[in-house]
Structure formats: C-alpha cells, structure tokens
Design a protein around this motif. Structure first.
Motif, PDB file in Angstrom:
ATOM      1  N   LYS A  13       0.831  -1.201   0.000  1.00 36.91           N
ATOM      2  CA  LYS A  13       0.000   0.000   0.000  1.00 36.91           C
ATOM      3  C   LYS A  13       0.868   1.254   0.000  1.00 36.91           C
ATOM      4  CE  LYS A  13      -3.830  -2.088   2.518  1.00 36.91           C
ATOM      5  NZ  LYS A  13      -4.587  -2.090   3.773  1.00 36.91           N
ATOM      6  N   LEU A  14       1.933   1.228   0.810  1.00 33.30           N
ATOM      7  CA  LEU A  14       2.836   2.375   0.860  1.00 33.30           C
ATOM      8  C   LEU A  14       3.554   2.571  -0.464  1.00 33.30           C
ATOM      9  CD1 LEU A  14       4.356   1.980   4.442  1.00 33.30           C
ATOM     10  CD2 LEU A  14       2.830   3.785   3.651  1.00 33.30           C
ATOM     11  N   GLN A  15       3.939   1.469  -1.112  1.00 37.20           N
ATOM     12  CA  GLN A  15       4.610   1.570  -2.403  1.00 37.20           C
ATOM     13  C   GLN A  15       3.680   2.164  -3.462  1.00 37.20           C
ATOM     14  OE1 GLN A  15       5.923  -2.488  -2.905  1.00 37.20           O
ATOM     15  NE2 GLN A  15       7.960  -2.038  -2.097  1.00 37.20           N
ATOM     16  N   ASP A  16       2.413   1.786  -3.407  1.00 30.50           N
ATOM     17  CA  ASP A  16       1.449   2.354  -4.351  1.00 30.50           C
ATOM     18  C   ASP A  16       1.290   3.855  -4.138  1.00 30.50           C
ATOM     19  OD1 ASP A  16       1.014  -0.105  -5.525  1.00 30.50           O
ATOM     20  OD2 ASP A  16      -0.851  -0.507  -4.435  1.00 30.50           O
ATOM     21  N   ALA A  45       8.947  10.865   2.605  1.00 30.63           N
ATOM     22  CA  ALA A  45       8.527  10.418   3.939  1.00 30.63           C
ATOM     23  C   ALA A  45       7.964   9.000   3.870  1.00 30.63           C
ATOM     24  CB  ALA A  45       7.498  11.376   4.513  1.00 30.63           C
ATOM     25  N   ILE A  46       7.207   8.699   2.825  1.00 27.58           N
ATOM     26  CA  ILE A  46       6.654   7.356   2.657  1.00 27.58           C
ATOM     27  C   ILE A  46       7.773   6.362   2.387  1.00 27.58           C
ATOM     28  CG2 ILE A  46       5.236   5.921   1.142  1.00 27.58           C
ATOM     29  CD1 ILE A  46       3.310   8.278   0.947  1.00 27.58           C
ATOM     30  N   LEU A  47       8.765   6.761   1.600  1.00 25.51           N
ATOM     31  CA  LEU A  47       9.899   5.881   1.321  1.00 25.51           C
ATOM     32  C   LEU A  47      10.644   5.535   2.603  1.00 25.51           C
ATOM     33  CD1 LEU A  47      11.600   4.442  -0.825  1.00 25.51           C
ATOM     34  CD2 LEU A  47      12.943   6.533  -1.016  1.00 25.51           C
ATOM     35  N   GLU A  51      11.287   1.773   4.153  1.00 29.31           N
ATOM     36  CA  GLU A  51      12.601   1.270   4.548  1.00 29.31           C
ATOM     37  C   GLU A  51      12.606   0.839   6.012  1.00 29.31           C
ATOM     38  OE1 GLU A  51      15.096   4.553   3.529  1.00 29.31           O
ATOM     39  OE2 GLU A  51      15.231   3.971   1.426  1.00 29.31           O
ATOM     40  N   LYS A  52      11.914   1.576   6.847  1.00 36.87           N
ATOM     41  CA  LYS A  52      11.849   1.246   8.275  1.00 36.87           C
ATOM     42  C   LYS A  52      11.137  -0.087   8.484  1.00 36.87           C
ATOM     43  CE  LYS A  52      10.492   3.240  12.695  1.00 36.87           C
ATOM     44  NZ  LYS A  52       9.840   4.381  13.362  1.00 36.87           N
ATOM     45  N   ILE A  53      10.046  -0.312   7.760  1.00 37.52           N
ATOM     46  CA  ILE A  53       9.302  -1.569   7.876  1.00 37.52           C
ATOM     47  C   ILE A  53      10.133  -2.731   7.360  1.00 37.52           C
ATOM     48  CG2 ILE A  53       7.310  -2.842   6.999  1.00 37.52           C
ATOM     49  CD1 ILE A  53       5.758  -0.183   7.074  1.00 37.52           C
ATOM     50  N   GLN A  54      10.822  -2.536   6.250  1.00 34.67           N
ATOM     51  CA  GLN A  54      11.620  -3.610   5.667  1.00 34.67           C
ATOM     52  C   GLN A  54      12.855  -3.926   6.493  1.00 34.67           C
ATOM     53  OE1 GLN A  54      12.223  -2.294   1.636  1.00 34.67           O
ATOM     54  NE2 GLN A  54      10.349  -3.282   0.936  1.00 34.67           N
TER      55      GLN A  54
END
Length: 56
Positions: A13-16, A45-47, A51-54
């Motif tokens: 969802k964030l990537q979209d 900010a979304i990127l 990165e934080k989630i991954q």
C-alpha cells in the motif's frame, strides 16, 4: 488469477502511494514547482516508512 482476492500488505500500500505521489510530483514540475516539491517531500517520507518496515 488467485491474487485477485489477496489483500495488499502495508508495504504494498505504501509503495502504491509512493508511486502515485512521485507521478503527481513529476506532472506538477512544469506547472507549479512548490507543489511539486511538496509531493516529492511526501513521497520521501513514505519511502522512509517503507525502509523502516523492511528493516525489521
């Protein structure tokens, strides 16, 4: 076909939304530079969230 009913993960969802913001920023580049910069800032900010989630 089987992915039709699969729910998207948070990262997907964030990537979209990242992709959408980058496209909007690119389109606004020739019209309004400050709005374009704002879209790129939001996309950045979304990127960072992705990165934080991954990294977990």
């Amino acid at each position: 076909m089987f992915n039709l009913f699969k729910k998207k993960s948070e990262v997907e969802k964030l990537q979209d939304s990242y992709k959408k913001l980058m496209e909007e920023g690119f389109k606004l580049q020739s019209i309004n530079r400050s709005d374009s910069d704002q879209k790129y800032f939001e996309a950045d900010a979304i990127l960072k969230k992705i990165e934080k989630i991954q990294a977990k």
